[in-house]
Design an enzyme around this catalytic site. Structure first.
Site, PDB file in Angstrom:
ATOM      1  CB  SER A 151      -0.964  -0.037   1.199  1.00 26.76           C
ATOM      2  OG  SER A 151      -1.968   0.934   1.073  1.00 26.76           O
TER       3      SER A 151
ATOM      4  CD  GLU B 214      -2.761  -2.874  -3.858  1.00 25.41           C
ATOM      5  OE1 GLU B 214      -3.925  -3.095  -3.491  1.00 25.41           O
ATOM      6  OE2 GLU B 214      -2.024  -2.069  -3.269  1.00 25.41           O
TER       7      GLU B 214
ATOM      8  CG  HIS C 237      -5.510  -2.571  -0.122  1.00 21.20           C
ATOM      9  ND1 HIS C 237      -4.606  -2.137  -1.072  1.00 21.20           N
ATOM     10  CD2 HIS C 237      -5.262  -1.837   0.986  1.00 21.20           C
ATOM     11  CE1 HIS C 237      -3.849  -1.180  -0.561  1.00 21.20           C
ATOM     12  NE2 HIS C 237      -4.222  -0.974   0.683  1.00 21.20           N
TER      13      HIS C 237
END
Length: 316
Positions: free
Chosen positions: A125, A221, A286
């Site tokens: 992330s 992502e 995620h």
């Protein structure tokens, strides 16, 4: 400030040594604030793996003015640097993402961290900014994987087991298999890299980042981004030439980014014209049971089969 970027072609990076029982693991918070109960639960998981986890001094801090940051920039950087440069520490695992890594990455003493030698680094992330920096400044393979205080890690046995296997017996997970399909069929070879789409776009033109992903198997992502924002990030990267010469793409999770068919149409529109294999719904990022993907290793992508096979284990 040194504004030089890394090499314009993705190259294989140096593999840190794998972990053994009793290894010391430092848990740091380079980005957002960490709930104490989740941190303690994550430390318990690591102890259950016969590791020796230690929390960095500022891991539970809160920034005085900006509640989205885990303490001051200098303190977050000091925790990461101290853990990395401590010869007793074998691995550094991030507690969570959120936002903040970009604010502290330029405060790190990269020559000192390079001198400290290779060790394992884990996160995803917001940690994308640090994956890029570790690749360009330290030349090290890093692990895009679940974080110690992440809800998706604490509540999911598959995510825990895949990370544990990668850390201790990386030869057992040389092939990563997804349940997805090929957005664009075919096979490709290259060096793995990537991360959170928004952070890759935000890193363009900044220190400690690659100017382009030439030769790379790019992993993408994101979470909580409307399709028009995903469109903007992909278009920005494309206009900057970042995708020029990529070997293939692996698309992970797009949680809370809208109906998947809408997201899929956008990904096909923005990436399908690159003329390289693209595997979708690859099971990293995620999502529940997220796979740990090593960055900086040479691998082969089979988009039709939904597999990524590493030339050698992620860790030595």
């Amino acid at each position: 400030m040194n504004r030089t970027t890394g090499p314009s072609r993705a190259e294989p990076l140096r593999r840190p040594p794998r972990l053994a029982p009793g290894a010391r693991v430092a848990v740091v918070a380079p980005s957002g604030p960490v709930p104490e109960e989740r941190l303690q639960a994550g430390l318990d998981v690591l102890r259950g793996w016969d590791l020796d986890p230690v929390a960095a001094p500022h891991v539970l801090d809160r920034h005085g003015r900006f509640d989205y940051l885990a303490g001051g920039d200098a303190d977050r950087a000091a925790d990461l640097q101290a853990a990395w440069c401590d010869p007793a520490v074998d691995a550094v695992v991030c507690a969570r993402g959120g936002y903040g890594a970009q604010r502290m990455v330029d405060l790190l003493d990269w020559p000192a961290m390079r001198a400290a030698g290779p060790k394992v680094f884990v996160g995803f992330s917001d940690i994308t900014a640090l994956h890029e920096a570790f690749a360009t400044r330290l030349g090290l393979v890093t692990l895009h994987g679940p974080m110690a205080a992440g809800v998706d890690f604490l509540k999911n046995a598959r995510a825990q087991e895949h990370l544990r296997a990668t850390l201790f017996t990386p030869e057992s997970v040389r092939t990563l298999a997804s349940d997805g399909t090929a957005l664009v069929p075919g096979r490709a070879r290259g060096v793995t890299l990537g991360g959170c789409l928004a952070l890759l776009a935000a890193g363009l033109g900044t220190p400690h980042t690659r100017a382009r992903a030439h030769g790379g198997l790019v992993c993408l992502e994101d979470v909580g981004e409307e399709p028009y924002r995903l469109d903007r990030y992909l278009t920005q990267l494309s206009r900057a030439g970042w995708f020029d010469g990529v070997s293939g793409l692996l698309l992970g999770s797009w949680t809370q980014c809208g109906p998947y068919e809408r997201v899929r149409a956008l990904l096909a529109d923005r990436l399908g014209g690159l003329g390289v294999p693209v595997a979708e719904q690859f099971g990293f990022g995620h999502c529940d049971g997220a796979l740990t993907v090593p960055f900086g290793v040479t691998a082969e992508l089979d988009a039709d089969a939904g597999t990524l096979t590493l030339d050698e284990p992620a860790l030595g």
